[in-house]
Write a protein that holds these residues in place. Structure first.
Motif, PDB file in Angstrom:
ATOM      1  N   GLY A 281      24.572  27.724  55.370  1.00 45.92           N
ATOM      2  CA  GLY A 281      23.186  27.676  55.809  1.00 45.92           C
ATOM      3  C   GLY A 281      22.554  26.319  55.565  1.00 45.92           C
ATOM      4  N   SER A 282      21.356  26.141  56.087  1.00 49.26           N
ATOM      5  CA  SER A 282      20.631  24.877  55.968  1.00 49.26           C
ATOM      6  C   SER A 282      19.499  25.041  54.956  1.00 49.26           C
ATOM      7  N   ALA A 283      19.700  24.503  53.757  1.00 48.44           N
ATOM      8  CA  ALA A 283      18.701  24.633  52.698  1.00 48.44           C
ATOM      9  C   ALA A 283      17.402  23.954  53.107  1.00 48.44           C
ATOM     10  N   MET A 307      20.197  36.836  41.752  1.00 49.72           N
ATOM     11  CA  MET A 307      20.663  35.503  42.126  1.00 49.72           C
ATOM     12  C   MET A 307      21.479  35.530  43.418  1.00 49.72           C
ATOM     13  N   HIS A 308      21.935  36.693  43.816  1.00 50.22           N
ATOM     14  CA  HIS A 308      22.702  36.809  45.056  1.00 50.22           C
ATOM     15  C   HIS A 308      21.809  36.879  46.286  1.00 50.22           C
ATOM     16  N   ARG A 309      20.509  37.025  46.079  1.00 51.91           N
ATOM     17  CA  ARG A 309      19.609  37.194  47.214  1.00 51.91           C
ATOM     18  C   ARG A 309      19.134  35.835  47.746  1.00 51.91           C
ATOM     19  N   VAL A 310      19.391  35.633  49.011  1.00 49.10           N
ATOM     20  CA  VAL A 310      18.997  34.419  49.726  1.00 49.10           C
ATOM     21  C   VAL A 310      18.326  34.852  51.019  1.00 49.10           C
ATOM     22  N   SER A 311      17.321  34.121  51.435  1.00 48.71           N
ATOM     23  CA  SER A 311      16.660  34.427  52.699  1.00 48.71           C
ATOM     24  C   SER A 311      16.987  33.336  53.709  1.00 48.71           C
ATOM     25  N   ALA A 312      17.747  33.714  54.748  1.00 47.25           N
ATOM     26  CA  ALA A 312      18.095  32.795  55.838  1.00 47.25           C
ATOM     27  C   ALA A 312      17.324  33.221  57.078  1.00 47.25           C
ATOM     28  N   TRP A 313      16.601  32.301  57.671  1.00 47.98           N
ATOM     29  CA  TRP A 313      15.672  32.639  58.753  1.00 47.98           C
ATOM     30  C   TRP A 313      16.273  32.289  60.103  1.00 47.98           C
ATOM     31  N   ARG A 314      16.778  33.307  60.786  1.00 48.99           N
ATOM     32  CA  ARG A 314      17.296  33.073  62.123  1.00 48.99           C
ATOM     33  C   ARG A 314      16.228  33.480  63.134  1.00 48.99           C
ATOM     34  N   MET A 340      12.510  41.846  65.205  1.00 47.15           N
ATOM     35  CA  MET A 340      12.427  41.783  63.749  1.00 47.15           C
ATOM     36  C   MET A 340      12.161  40.353  63.285  1.00 47.15           C
ATOM     37  N   TYR A 341      11.514  40.255  62.120  1.00 45.97           N
ATOM     38  CA  TYR A 341      11.276  38.950  61.524  1.00 45.97           C
ATOM     39  C   TYR A 341      12.608  38.253  61.255  1.00 45.97           C
ATOM     40  N   GLY A 342      12.624  36.925  61.387  1.00 44.64           N
ATOM     41  CA  GLY A 342      13.857  36.154  61.303  1.00 44.64           C
ATOM     42  C   GLY A 342      14.642  36.329  60.022  1.00 44.64           C
ATOM     43  N   ALA A 343      13.974  36.592  58.900  1.00 43.60           N
ATOM     44  CA  ALA A 343      14.690  36.788  57.642  1.00 43.60           C
ATOM     45  C   ALA A 343      15.486  38.089  57.657  1.00 43.60           C
ATOM     46  N   LYS A 344      14.960  39.106  58.317  1.00 39.56           N
ATOM     47  CA  LYS A 344      15.685  40.369  58.425  1.00 39.56           C
ATOM     48  C   LYS A 344      16.900  40.198  59.338  1.00 39.56           C
ATOM     49  N   VAL A 345      16.709  39.448  60.431  1.00 39.44           N
ATOM     50  CA  VAL A 345      17.830  39.147  61.321  1.00 39.44           C
ATOM     51  C   VAL A 345      18.910  38.390  60.554  1.00 39.44           C
ATOM     52  N   GLY A 346      18.482  37.361  59.804  1.00 39.84           N
ATOM     53  CA  GLY A 346      19.428  36.558  59.048  1.00 39.84           C
ATOM     54  C   GLY A 346      20.166  37.359  57.995  1.00 39.84           C
ATOM     55  N   ASP A 347      19.464  38.259  57.327  1.00 35.42           N
ATOM     56  CA  ASP A 347      20.082  39.067  56.279  1.00 35.42           C
ATOM     57  C   ASP A 347      21.209  39.925  56.849  1.00 35.42           C
ATOM     58  N   ARG A 348      20.944  40.570  57.959  1.00 34.51           N
ATOM     59  CA  ARG A 348      21.987  41.408  58.564  1.00 34.51           C
ATOM     60  C   ARG A 348      23.115  40.562  59.139  1.00 34.51           C
ATOM     61  N   TYR A 460      19.018  22.913  65.634  1.00 25.10           N
ATOM     62  CA  TYR A 460      18.748  24.351  65.576  1.00 25.10           C
ATOM     63  C   TYR A 460      19.294  24.916  64.261  1.00 25.10           C
ATOM     64  N   PRO A 461      18.691  24.503  63.138  1.00 21.91           N
ATOM     65  CA  PRO A 461      19.181  24.953  61.831  1.00 21.91           C
ATOM     66  C   PRO A 461      18.798  26.401  61.553  1.00 21.91           C
ATOM     67  N   CYS A 462      19.468  26.987  60.581  1.00 26.00           N
ATOM     68  CA  CYS A 462      19.089  28.302  60.064  1.00 26.00           C
ATOM     69  C   CYS A 462      18.600  28.071  58.638  1.00 26.00           C
ATOM     70  N   PRO A 463      17.289  27.820  58.463  1.00 23.23           N
ATOM     71  CA  PRO A 463      16.766  27.464  57.139  1.00 23.23           C
ATOM     72  C   PRO A 463      16.942  28.601  56.142  1.00 23.23           C
ATOM     73  N   MET A 464      17.103  28.233  54.876  1.00 22.97           N
ATOM     74  CA  MET A 464      17.254  29.269  53.858  1.00 22.97           C
ATOM     75  C   MET A 464      16.664  28.814  52.529  1.00 22.97           C
ATOM     76  N   ILE A 465      16.185  29.798  51.772  1.00 26.22           N
ATOM     77  CA  ILE A 465      15.738  29.581  50.401  1.00 26.22           C
ATOM     78  C   ILE A 465      16.378  30.649  49.526  1.00 26.22           C
ATOM     79  N   THR A 466      16.552  30.338  48.255  1.00 21.64           N
ATOM     80  CA  THR A 466      17.064  31.337  47.322  1.00 21.64           C
ATOM     81  C   THR A 466      15.893  32.140  46.759  1.00 21.64           C
ATOM     82  N   LEU A 467      16.165  33.384  46.396  1.00 17.00           N
ATOM     83  CA  LEU A 467      15.097  34.293  45.979  1.00 17.00           C
ATOM     84  C   LEU A 467      15.180  34.713  44.514  1.00 17.00           C
TER      85      LEU A 467
END
Length: 529
Positions: A281-283, A307-314, A340-348, A460-467
Motif C-alpha cells: 500500500g501507499s502510506a 496493531m494488525h488493523r490498517v485502513s487502506a482507502w480504495r 461503500m466508503y473506500g476504507a471498507k472496500v479496501g479492507d475487503r 492512482y495510489p491506495c493511501p493507508m494509515i495504521t490504526l
C-alpha cells in the motif's frame, strides 16, 4: 533517575500534529507549562489530510443544513463501525462530547461550513463542507442507524487539513506552548519507581543543515502522497542530517509525557510484522509515522492492541458515475457494494481478496463519469481519474476478451456481469444492496477494467494509515501494561494509541479521535499530582 536537565516543564508532548496540538492546548489551559517536540515542522499527517472531523449529535452545521442528528443515532452508527475498539461508555462519551469538541476547534480558529454535498463522494469539492463521510446511507448501516451527514470538512481550498493544524499551532503558541521543531525523541527517561519523568532527544542544529532538513522533509512529504518510490529517495538524506548534525538534549516532564507521534505506516518492518498484507500500500502522512512513538511506549512496558488493523482507502468515486460498474477480484466475483466508503472496500479487498480489485464498466458508464469529472472533483481527484481514463486500464470489445487482458477468470466474470445486468434490467434488488439508481446494465461496449488493486501506482495510489497503538486507560489516556496497570507519567493519543477508530475507519474519525484523545491526555497530564 538523576542527571543534568536541559529543560524542565510540567508536560512534554511528543509530536505536534493534530493530537499533539490538542494535547498541548488542553494542558496549558489547565495550568501546565508545556513543551511540544516534533521531528519536522509540525502538523503531522493531519496537515496533509483532507481536514475532515467526524462530528454529530446536532452540530450547528448539521442544523444549518437542515439535518437532525442525536447522540443516540451517532452512537448506534459508530457501534457498527468501531466494533468494540473501545468500551461502550467511552464511545458514548465520545459522541456526547462531539458537538463541544467541534465548537472547541472553532474557538481555536479552525473554520467549518454548513454547505451540504448533495451526492455521495469520498471527498467534497470546494463548494461543499458537510457530507456523508462514511457508510451512513449504505445498507446494512442505514437500516440499523438513522443516517446523518457527519463529515465536517475544514473550510479551505483543496485538502484542508493544513487549515486545521496551522490554526491549532497558532493558538497553542499564543497560549504559551513552546515548540521545538526538527527534534526527535530517542528515549523515555524513568525514575527508580518506573515513572516516566522526561525524555532524551536529538535536535538538528541551526544553520545550513537545519535548512536542508526542513526543505527535504517538505518535498519528501509531498512526493510520498502521490508516489512513495520517489519520496523514498529523500529518506536517507533526511536521516543522515539527523544523525550527523544534531545535539542531544534532555527534558524533564514533572507531570507527564504525552506520546502523539503518529502511526507506523512508513515502517516497512513493523508492517511486515503486524500487517503484512498491507506492505504494497501507499502510506500517507510523513516518514515520522514510523512507529517511533509506539516503540517509545513499549520500551517502558507499554502494551499494544490492534496493531494488525490498517485502513487502506480504495476510492472509485468521485465521479459518482463510476459506482455503476462492478468491483471484482481476480476470480471474477463481486465482493462489495460499490457505494461503500473506500476504507471498507479496501479492507475487503486486502483481507479477503489478496489485495486485488478491478472495476468493470462499459462505454456508457464511462462517458457519464467523464461528464461529471469537472463538477464533482478537486484537482488531485481529477488527476487520479485522468490517469485511469488515459492509460491505467484494459479495454476490449467483449467481456470475455476483457477478462483475458486483465487476467480475470473469464467464465466467472461473464456470469457476474450477466447476473448484474439481469437485476438492472428487471429493476430488482442488488445482491450487495447497491441502490437501484446506481445499478445499470453493463452492455454497451467497448468494455473497461480499471486496476484498483492495493499496490502503489503512480497517479492512482491506495493511501493507508495504521490504526493500532498503545493501550490506554480510557478515562485518562495513561498508557497501560499487559496486566492492565498504568505507567505513571506516560500518556498516548491519536494514532500512538489504540482508540475510537482502531478497528474500522471512516473519513474524519481519526482526526475526531485525535481531538478527543489529545484533549483527554493533555488534561490528565496537566492535572496529575
Amino acid at each position: 533517575m538523576s542527571g543534568q536537565w536541559d529543560e524542565e516543564v510540567d508536560v512534554l508532548v511528543v509530536g505536534f500534529g493534530g493530537a499533539g496540538a490538542c494535547a498541548a492546548i488542553e494542558a496549558v489551559d489547565n495550568g501546565a507549562s508545556v513543551l511540544a517536540l516534533d521531528r519536522f515542522t509540525g502538523g503531522g499527517a493531519t496537515s496533509i489530510s483532507g481536514g475532515i472531523v467526524y462530528a454529530g449529535g446536532g452540530t450547528s452545521h448539521q442544523e444549518a443544513a437542515g439535518f437532525e442528528d442525536s447522540v443516540e443515532d451517532m452512537l448506534e452508527y459508530l457501534r457498527l463501525e468501531t466494533e468494540g475498539a473501545v468500551s461502550d461508555e467511552t464511545l458514548r462519551r465520545f459522541c456526547e462530547d462531539s458537538v463541544a469538541n467541534l465548537e472547541w476547534l472553532e474557538s481555536h480558529g479552525v473554520p467549518f461550513d454548513s454547505s451540504f454535498c448533495p451526492y455521495k463522494t469520498s471527498y467534497p469539492t470546494n463548494d461543499h463542507y458537510l457530507y456523508y463521510s462514511g457508510n451512513e446511507i449504505t445498507p446494512p448501516y442505514r437500516d440499523k442507524a438513522k443516517p446523518a451527514p457527519r463529515g465536517h470538512r475544514v473550510h479551505g481550498k483543496g485538502t484542508s487539513g493544513k487549515g486545521m493544524t496551522e490554526n491549532l499551532d497558532a493558538s497553542a503558541r499564543r497560549r504559551g506552548v513552546r515548540v521545538w521543531t526538527q527534534t526527535s525523541v530517542t528515549e523515555l527517561l524513568t525514575d527508580d519507581s518506573g515513572r516516566v519523568v522526561g525524555a532524551e532527544c536529538r535536535q538538528v542544529r541551526p544553520g545550513l543543515a537545519r535548512t536542508a532538513h526542513r526543505l527535504l522533509s517538505t518535498w519528501n512529504r509531498k512526493l510520498n502522497i502521490y508516489y512513495r518510490p520517489l519520496g523514498k529517495q529523500l529518506d536517507k538524506p533526511i536521516r543522515r542530517i539527523e544523525q550527523r548534525h544534531a545535539v542531544v538534549k534532555r527534558v524533564r516532564a514533572k507531570n507527564g509525557v504525552v506520546l502523539a507521534a503518529g502511526g507506523f505506516a512508513f515502517n516497512r518492518q513493523m508492517l511486515a510484522e503486524h500487517a503484512p498484507n498491507y506492505r504494497k500500500g501507499s502510506a500517507i502522512g510523513t516518514i515520522g509515522d514510523d512507529g517511533s512513538g509506539i516503540r517509545l511506549g513499549e520500551s517502558v512496558g507499554g502494551a499494544t492492541a490492534r496493531m494488525h488493523r490498517v485502513s487502506a482507502w480504495r476510492f472509485i468515486n468521485p465521479p459518482l458515475g463510476m459506482v455503476k460498474g462492478v468491483l471484482v477480484d481476480r476470480a471474477g466475483e463481486r465482493f462489495v457494494n460499490e457505494l461503500m466508503y473506500g476504507a471498507k472496500v479496501g479492507d475487503r479487498m486486502v483481507n479477503e481478496h489478496d489485495g486485488h480489485a478491478y472495476l468493470v464498466l462499459d462505454q456508457r458508464i464511462l462517458d457519464e463519469a467523464k461528464k461529471q469529472l469537472p463538477s464533482q472533483t478537486l484537482w488531485f481527484q481529477r488527476l487520479q481519474m485522468e490517469v485511469l481514463f488515459r492509460s491505467a486500464h484494459h479495454k476490449a470489445d467483449s467481456i470475455a476478451e476483457l477478462a483475458g487482458k486483465a487476467r480475470i477468470a473469464e467464465d466467472a466474470l461473464q456470469r457476474t456481469v450477466f447476473a448484474y445486468n439481469e437485476v438492472a434490467r428487471a429493476g430488482g434488488e442488488d445482491e450487495w444492496g447497491k441502490a437501484a439508481e446506481y445499478v445499470q446494465a453493463i452492455d454497451s461496449g467497448p468494455y473497461y477494467a480499471f486496476d484498483c488493486s492495493l499496490r502503489s501506482q503512480m497517479g492512482y495510489p491506495c493511501p493507508m494509515i495504521t490504526l493500532g497503538g498503545l493501550t490506554v486507560e480510557e478515562e485518562s489516556g495513561l498508557v497501560t501494561r499487559e496486566d492492565g496497570t498504568t505507567i505513571p507519567g506516560l500518556y498516548a493519543a491519536g494514532r500512538n494509541a489504540s482508540g475510537i477508530c482502531s478497528e474500522s475507519y471512516v473519513s474524519g474519525l481519526s482526526i475526531a479521535d485525535c481531538v478527543y484523545s489529545g484533549r483527554r491526555a493533555g488534561r490528565s497530564a496537566a492535572t496529575a499530582s
